[in-house]
Write a protein that holds these residues in place. Structure first.
Motif, PDB file in Angstrom:
ATOM      1  N   VAL A 194     -55.708  -7.459  21.475  1.00  0.00           N
ATOM      2  CA  VAL A 194     -54.921  -6.724  22.465  1.00  0.00           C
ATOM      3  C   VAL A 194     -55.683  -5.534  23.017  1.00  0.00           C
ATOM      4  O   VAL A 194     -55.651  -5.260  24.221  1.00  0.00           O
ATOM      5  CB  VAL A 194     -53.589  -6.267  21.842  1.00  0.00           C
ATOM      6  CG1 VAL A 194     -52.828  -5.372  22.807  1.00  0.00           C
ATOM      7  CG2 VAL A 194     -52.743  -7.477  21.464  1.00  0.00           C
ATOM      8  N   HIS A 195     -56.383  -4.816  22.152  1.00  0.00           N
ATOM      9  CA  HIS A 195     -57.104  -3.614  22.567  1.00  0.00           C
ATOM     10  C   HIS A 195     -58.593  -3.932  22.665  1.00  0.00           C
ATOM     11  O   HIS A 195     -59.242  -4.219  21.669  1.00  0.00           O
ATOM     12  CB  HIS A 195     -56.868  -2.482  21.573  1.00  0.00           C
ATOM     13  CG  HIS A 195     -55.429  -2.067  21.493  1.00  0.00           C
ATOM     14  ND1 HIS A 195     -54.782  -1.410  22.515  1.00  0.00           N
ATOM     15  CD2 HIS A 195     -54.500  -2.237  20.518  1.00  0.00           C
ATOM     16  CE1 HIS A 195     -53.527  -1.184  22.177  1.00  0.00           C
ATOM     17  NE2 HIS A 195     -53.326  -1.680  20.975  1.00  0.00           N
ATOM     18  N   LEU A 196     -59.108  -3.867  23.901  1.00  0.00           N
ATOM     19  CA  LEU A 196     -60.510  -4.189  24.144  1.00  0.00           C
ATOM     20  C   LEU A 196     -61.128  -3.144  25.064  1.00  0.00           C
ATOM     21  O   LEU A 196     -60.458  -2.638  25.964  1.00  0.00           O
ATOM     22  CB  LEU A 196     -60.636  -5.556  24.826  1.00  0.00           C
ATOM     23  CG  LEU A 196     -60.205  -6.787  24.042  1.00  0.00           C
ATOM     24  CD1 LEU A 196     -60.080  -7.973  24.984  1.00  0.00           C
ATOM     25  CD2 LEU A 196     -61.213  -7.080  22.940  1.00  0.00           C
ATOM     26  N   PRO A 197     -62.404  -2.827  24.879  1.00  0.00           N
ATOM     27  CA  PRO A 197     -63.082  -1.923  25.808  1.00  0.00           C
ATOM     28  C   PRO A 197     -63.456  -2.666  27.086  1.00  0.00           C
ATOM     29  O   PRO A 197     -63.443  -3.895  27.144  1.00  0.00           O
ATOM     30  CB  PRO A 197     -64.334  -1.517  25.016  1.00  0.00           C
ATOM     31  CG  PRO A 197     -64.618  -2.696  24.136  1.00  0.00           C
ATOM     32  CD  PRO A 197     -63.264  -3.236  23.747  1.00  0.00           C
ATOM     33  N   GLY A 198     -63.781  -1.878  28.120  1.00  0.00           N
ATOM     34  CA  GLY A 198     -64.247  -2.466  29.367  1.00  0.00           C
ATOM     35  C   GLY A 198     -63.140  -2.701  30.363  1.00  0.00           C
ATOM     36  O   GLY A 198     -61.976  -2.385  30.122  1.00  0.00           O
ATOM     37  N   GLY A 199     -63.514  -3.265  31.501  1.00  0.00           N
ATOM     38  CA  GLY A 199     -62.547  -3.513  32.556  1.00  0.00           C
ATOM     39  C   GLY A 199     -61.989  -2.210  33.076  1.00  0.00           C
ATOM     40  O   GLY A 199     -62.676  -1.191  33.157  1.00  0.00           O
ATOM     41  N   THR A 200     -60.721  -2.238  33.403  1.00  0.00           N
ATOM     42  CA  THR A 200     -60.050  -1.031  33.896  1.00  0.00           C
ATOM     43  C   THR A 200     -59.151  -0.418  32.833  1.00  0.00           C
ATOM     44  O   THR A 200     -58.287   0.395  33.145  1.00  0.00           O
ATOM     45  CB  THR A 200     -59.213  -1.355  35.147  1.00  0.00           C
ATOM     46  OG1 THR A 200     -58.226  -2.353  34.820  1.00  0.00           O
ATOM     47  CG2 THR A 200     -60.092  -1.890  36.260  1.00  0.00           C
ATOM     48  N   GLY A 201     -59.334  -0.849  31.591  1.00  0.00           N
ATOM     49  CA  GLY A 201     -58.564  -0.282  30.494  1.00  0.00           C
ATOM     50  C   GLY A 201     -57.322  -1.058  30.139  1.00  0.00           C
ATOM     51  O   GLY A 201     -56.507  -0.595  29.339  1.00  0.00           O
ATOM     52  N   GLY A 202     -57.174  -2.251  30.696  1.00  0.00           N
ATOM     53  CA  GLY A 202     -55.968  -3.041  30.447  1.00  0.00           C
ATOM     54  C   GLY A 202     -56.019  -3.925  29.219  1.00  0.00           C
ATOM     55  O   GLY A 202     -55.032  -4.592  28.886  1.00  0.00           O
ATOM     56  N   GLY A 203     -57.162  -3.969  28.540  1.00  0.00           N
ATOM     57  CA  GLY A 203     -57.266  -4.730  27.309  1.00  0.00           C
ATOM     58  C   GLY A 203     -56.994  -6.214  27.481  1.00  0.00           C
ATOM     59  O   GLY A 203     -57.329  -6.836  28.490  1.00  0.00           O
ATOM     60  N   GLY A 204     -56.357  -6.795  26.459  1.00  0.00           N
ATOM     61  CA  GLY A 204     -56.082  -8.224  26.477  1.00  0.00           C
ATOM     62  C   GLY A 204     -55.251  -8.664  27.664  1.00  0.00           C
ATOM     63  O   GLY A 204     -55.470  -9.746  28.224  1.00  0.00           O
TER      64      GLY A 204
END
Length: 225
Positions: A63-73
């Motif tokens: 569910v919690h992932l770095p990167g992107g725009t902060g939206g995670g999973g």
């Protein structure tokens, strides 16, 4: 070629998405050997790329992932799902917080289990999701039922409120709530400013609101803009 929508225990393809390499390695070693891991990813951007490139049947998604725009999973699902239409997402997280569960399920995940699950349990959950089931760790199912029961109630209430307005009043309501001036609404709808004013008065009366500012807040809260 194997049909990805008809996965069986011997041809189920998966991708593992988690920002901890040790967890990915451990999970991979504990999964049923019949589950074929096509790839791994540690960030939102990596996950989107791998899922789209490999088109797995199931993504085991943190569910919690770095990167992107902060939206995670949830961001991974929103971005990858349209480009991998046969892929299903199973959230696998250390978090059992209601907000996390509801956010990722609303994004489109077909289940949510915690990382306390064994490799055999994760394998079984992946098979069940591939087979069309929704799978949740026991204590998390209540969060989903409560959240979506509340959403259903909000939708029903909003529908009832909108039913009070005519089609033209709904058009005027949306434009006014977006900040359009009466003359701009009149031009957009090919009616007179006086007619716009009449419609606005009717909308406010029917929705029991006192100003266009309240109307904007009302429409925003119901995601009508």
């Amino acid at each position: 070629m194997t049909d990805p929508t008809s996965a069986t225990p011997c041809d189920l393809t998966v991708v593992i998405v988690d920002d901890h390499s040790i967890f990915r390695s451990g999970l991979r070693s504990e999964l049923d050997p019949a589950l074929h891991v096509l790839g791994e990813a540690a960030t939102v951007d990596e996950a989107i790329t791998v899922v789209v490139a490999t088109q797995p049947r199931v993504v085991l998604l943190d569910v919690h992932l770095p990167g992107g725009t902060g939206g995670g999973g949830a961001e991974v699902i929103h971005a990858a799902a349209p480009l991998a239409p046969s892929t299903l997402f199973l959230a696998l997280s250390v978090s059992d917080a209601a907000d996390d569960v509801v956010t990722v399920i609303r994004a489109g995940a077909r289940g949510y289990i915690t990382k306390s699950a064994s490799g055999a349990e994760v394998s079984d959950a992946a098979r069940r999701v591939a087979g069309g089931d929704a799978v949740f760790s026991p204590r998390l199912a209540g969060f989903v039922l409560d959240a979506f029961g509340a959403v259903a109630g909000e939708i029903a209430a909003t529908t009832d409120e909108l039913d009070r307005l005519s089609a033209r009043e709904q058009e005027v309501m949306r434009l006014i709530a977006r900040g359009y001036a009466y003359k701009e609404v009149a031009t957009a709808l090919f009616i007179s400013p006086k007619t716009v004013e009449t419609h606005v008065s009717a909308v406010l009366r029917k929705l029991q609101l006192s100003s266009r500012h309240e109307l904007t807040a009302w429409a925003t809260a119901r995601k009508l803009l």
